[in-house]
Design a protein around this motif. Structure first.
Motif, short mmCIF file in Angstrom:
data_model
loop_
_atom_site.label_atom_id
_atom_site.label_comp_id
_atom_site.label_asym_id
_atom_site.label_seq_id
_atom_site.Cartn_x
_atom_site.Cartn_y
_atom_site.Cartn_z
N ILE A 63 1.06 -1.23 -0.06
CA ILE A 63 -0.15 -0.03 0.10
C ILE A 63 0.98 1.32 -0.07
N SER A 64 0.32 2.41 -0.21
CA SER A 64 0.96 3.67 -0.32
C SER A 64 2.05 3.99 0.97
N SER A 65 1.56 3.56 2.10
CA SER A 65 2.29 3.92 3.08
C SER A 65 3.37 2.87 3.59
N HIS A 66 3.49 1.84 2.96
CA HIS A 66 4.62 0.99 3.12
C HIS A 66 5.95 1.66 2.76
N SER A 67 6.98 1.08 3.32
CA SER A 67 8.40 1.34 2.94
C SER A 67 8.86 0.33 2.13
N ILE A 68 9.50 0.87 1.01
CA ILE A 68 10.12 0.02 -0.22
C ILE A 68 11.08 -0.93 0.58
N SER A 69 11.94 -0.40 1.50
CA SER A 69 13.17 -1.13 2.03
C SER A 69 12.57 -2.19 2.83
N ILE A 95 6.48 -2.79 -8.52
CA ILE A 95 7.37 -2.99 -9.71
C ILE A 95 9.02 -2.78 -9.04
N THR A 96 9.15 -1.59 -8.29
CA THR A 96 10.32 -1.22 -7.54
C THR A 96 10.85 -2.06 -6.80
N ILE A 97 9.91 -2.84 -6.00
CA ILE A 97 10.29 -3.87 -4.91
C ILE A 97 10.80 -5.05 -5.89
N ALA A 98 10.00 -5.60 -6.71
CA ALA A 98 10.27 -6.56 -7.44
C ALA A 98 11.76 -6.54 -8.11
N GLU A 99 12.26 -5.31 -8.79
CA GLU A 99 13.29 -5.31 -9.31
C GLU A 99 14.46 -5.39 -8.61
N ILE A 100 14.43 -4.58 -7.20
CA ILE A 100 15.31 -4.78 -6.16
C ILE A 100 15.44 -6.23 -5.79
N VAL A 139 8.40 -24.78 -3.03
CA VAL A 139 8.98 -23.80 -3.88
C VAL A 139 9.10 -22.48 -3.22
N LEU A 140 10.57 -22.06 -3.18
CA LEU A 140 10.98 -20.70 -2.47
C LEU A 140 10.49 -19.62 -3.43
N ALA A 141 9.33 -18.95 -3.23
CA ALA A 141 8.55 -17.89 -4.17
C ALA A 141 7.85 -17.01 -3.06
N VAL A 142 7.58 -15.65 -3.69
CA VAL A 142 6.99 -14.80 -3.20
C VAL A 142 5.88 -14.21 -4.06
N ALA A 143 4.65 -13.87 -3.53
CA ALA A 143 3.98 -13.13 -4.42
C ALA A 143 3.70 -11.58 -3.81
N ILE A 144 4.20 -10.60 -4.84
CA ILE A 144 4.04 -9.37 -4.27
C ILE A 144 2.57 -8.69 -4.89
N VAL A 145 1.57 -8.15 -4.01
CA VAL A 145 0.37 -7.80 -4.82
C VAL A 145 0.09 -6.44 -4.41
N ALA A 146 -0.37 -5.42 -5.54
CA ALA A 146 -0.60 -4.23 -5.32
C ALA A 146 -1.72 -3.62 -6.16
N LYS A 147 -2.46 -2.79 -5.79
CA LYS A 147 -3.53 -2.19 -6.69
C LYS A 147 -2.88 -1.13 -7.68
N SER A 148 -3.66 -0.85 -8.74
CA SER A 148 -2.97 -0.07 -9.49
C SER A 148 -2.29 1.22 -9.04
N THR A 149 -2.85 1.94 -8.12
CA THR A 149 -2.42 3.28 -7.65
C THR A 149 -1.04 2.96 -7.19
N VAL A 150 -0.53 1.91 -6.65
CA VAL A 150 0.82 1.58 -6.01
C VAL A 150 1.74 0.62 -6.91
N THR A 204 11.10 -5.05 0.90
CA THR A 204 12.12 -5.54 0.09
C THR A 204 12.80 -6.77 1.07
N THR A 205 13.18 -6.26 2.04
CA THR A 205 13.92 -7.15 3.20
C THR A 205 12.73 -8.40 3.57
N ARG A 206 11.44 -7.93 3.55
CA ARG A 206 10.65 -9.13 3.93
C ARG A 206 10.37 -9.98 2.74
#
Length: 182
Positions: A15-21, A58-63, A42-53, A24-26
Motif C-alpha cells: 500500500i502507499s504508506s509501506h516502506s520499499i526497504s 515493480i520497484t520492490i520486485a526489481e530490487i 518452492v521458494l517464492a513470494v507474491a507481491i500484490v498491489a492495486k493499480s495506484t501503487v 524488500t527485506t521481507r
C-alpha cells in the motif's frame, strides 16, 4: 510436485504508506530463509498491489531480482494482472455549505421574519419545510473494477505459473550479459 497451488505462496501486500526497504527485506527473507525448509517446497513470494501503487510493487520486485542475482542465484518472475471489484467511498460534502451567519443548509441567504416585509404567500412564522428540498436518501455505493497486479518471484522455475502468465528469468551476478548479441 503433483499439483501446484498459487495460494500457497507467501504474499506481500503493498500500500502507499509501506516502506520499499522494509517490503524488500521481507521478500528476501521469504526467498532466503534462515532455516532451510524441511519439506521440498518452492521458494517464492507474491507481491500484490492495486493499480495506484503498482510502481512501488515493480520497484520492490526489481530490487529483489537484483539482490538475488548478486548472490549468484537464478530468479524467475511471473506477472499476473487481474481486476477486482471495489466499493468507492462517497464524495465528501463541501465544508462551505451551511456555514456563516444567516445562511441555510445550502449556503444561500435567509431572510429573517419581519425584516424585509411579509414572506411570499402572506403567512409569517410558519415552520414548514421547503417542499423542493432534496431528499436525504442513502445512495448505493458505487462499485468499480480496479486493476490488481501480482508479481511472483521464485528461485526455481514454476511450470504451472509459466503456462498461465509466461516466464521471465535471469541468473548470475549483475553486470554479466544476459542478452544475445545482435
Amino acid at each position: 510436485m503433483d499439483s501446484f497451488d498459487p495460494s500457497s505462496i507467501p504474499t506481500v501486500s503493498i500500500i502507499s504508506s509501506h516502506s520499499i526497504s522494509k517490503k524488500t527485506t521481507r521478500c528476501l527473507a521469504t526467498l532466503f530463509p534462515i532455516q532451510p525448509p524441511t519439506t521440498p517446497s518452492v521458494l517464492a513470494v507474491a507481491i500484490v498491489a492495486k493499480s495506484t501503487v503498482a510502481s512501488k510493487a515493480i520497484t520492490i520486485a526489481e530490487i529483489v531480482k537484483r539482490r538475488i542475482s548478486t548472490q549468484g542465484e537464478a530468479w524467475f518472475q511471473y506477472t499476473k494482472l487481474e481486476g477486482t471489484m471495489v466499493e468507492l467511498k462517497a464524495p465528501k460534502k463541501s465544508k462551505k455549505e451551511g456555514k456563516g451567519k444567516n445562511k441555510d443548509q445550502r449556503g444561500s441567504q435567509v431572510e429573517k421574519a419581519g425584516e424585509k416585509g411579509a414572506q411570499i404567500g402572506g403567512e409569517e412564522g410558519t415552520d414548514e419545510e421547503d417542499p423542493f428540498e432534496p431528499l436525504k436518501e442513502k445512495t448505493p455505493q458505487k462499485k468499480r473494477k480496479m486493476p490488481l497486479l501480482t508479481i511472483y518471484i521464485s528461485r526455481s522455475s514454476i511450470p504451472e505459473l509459466a503456462k498461465l502468465y509466461g516466464e521471465q528469468s535471469g541468473s548470475g551476478p549483475v553486470g554479466e550479459a544476459q542478452e544475445q548479441p545482435r
